[in-house]
Design a protein around this motif. Structure first.
Motif, PDB file in Angstrom:
ATOM      1  N   LEU A  90       0.983  -1.031  -0.020  1.00 21.38           N
ATOM      2  CA  LEU A  90       0.094   0.015  -0.160  1.00 21.38           C
ATOM      3  C   LEU A  90       0.815   1.140   0.075  1.00 21.38           C
ATOM      4  O   LEU A  90       1.916   1.370   0.575  1.00 21.38           O
ATOM      5  N   ILE A  91       0.661   2.172  -0.740  1.00 21.70           N
ATOM      6  CA  ILE A  91       1.192   3.454  -0.881  1.00 21.70           C
ATOM      7  C   ILE A  91       0.115   4.501  -1.012  1.00 21.70           C
ATOM      8  O   ILE A  91      -0.928   4.490  -1.693  1.00 21.70           O
ATOM      9  N   SER A  92       0.145   5.619   0.076  1.00 20.28           N
ATOM     10  CA  SER A  92      -1.046   6.529   0.043  1.00 20.28           C
ATOM     11  C   SER A  92      -0.714   7.975  -0.863  1.00 20.28           C
ATOM     12  O   SER A  92       0.587   7.846  -1.345  1.00 20.28           O
ATOM     13  N   GLU A  93      -1.752   8.528  -1.440  1.00 21.35           N
ATOM     14  CA  GLU A  93      -1.432   9.541  -2.098  1.00 21.35           C
ATOM     15  C   GLU A  93      -0.866  10.741  -1.549  1.00 21.35           C
ATOM     16  O   GLU A  93       0.123  11.468  -2.239  1.00 21.35           O
ATOM     17  N   GLU A  94      -0.579  10.582  -0.136  1.00 16.85           N
ATOM     18  CA  GLU A  94       0.198  11.389   0.385  1.00 16.85           C
ATOM     19  C   GLU A  94       1.659  11.319   0.492  1.00 16.85           C
ATOM     20  O   GLU A  94       2.442  12.264   0.871  1.00 16.85           O
ATOM     21  N   SER A  95       2.075  10.045   0.183  1.00 14.60           N
ATOM     22  CA  SER A  95       3.591   9.805  -0.004  1.00 14.60           C
ATOM     23  C   SER A  95       4.313  10.808  -0.837  1.00 14.60           C
ATOM     24  O   SER A  95       5.454  10.970  -0.474  1.00 14.60           O
ATOM     25  N   GLY A  96       3.880  11.003  -1.785  1.00 10.22           N
ATOM     26  CA  GLY A  96       4.549  12.049  -2.608  1.00 10.22           C
ATOM     27  C   GLY A  96       4.764  13.786  -2.123  1.00 10.22           C
ATOM     28  O   GLY A  96       5.465  14.439  -2.497  1.00 10.22           O
TER      29      GLY A  96
END
Length: 98
Positions: A90-96
């Motif tokens: 899982l990777i959140s949209e906020e990670s960037g």
């Protein structure tokens, strides 16, 4: 991330029996800066414990170990490490936005 690349986690542990020289940490940062220009790379030290962690892309475990073993802190015996292939789920949209 390309399908041929994999993520690896390297956990570093300070070797308390060794003393740092004047350039050891600088050599470590210079090496990691070079590696980070070539691939996904994120790393840092732990605030509450001696050591650190790096997450980076590599083609396979062999390449990941080669990257780790060529780090000046590892080569000089100042740190030991463990390396794991990481199956990112899982990777959140906020990670960037770090």
């Amino acid at each position: 991330m390309k399908n041929v690349d994999r993520l690896f986690v390297r956990i570093d542990y300070t070797n308390n029996n060794k003393d740092f020289g004047n350039n050891d940490f600088d050599d470590h940062i210079d090496y990691l800066t070079k590696i980070s220009a070539e691939r996904f790379f994120i790393g840092g030290g732990f605030e509450n414990k001696k050591g650190g962690m790096i997450i980076f892309k590599a083609r396979n475990l062999k390449e990941a170990k080669k990257i780790a073993k060529n780090d000046p802190l590892i080569k000089r015996g100042l740190y030991t490490y463990e390396i794991y292939e990481w199956n990112l789920v899982l990777i959140s949209e906020e990670s960037g936005k770090l």
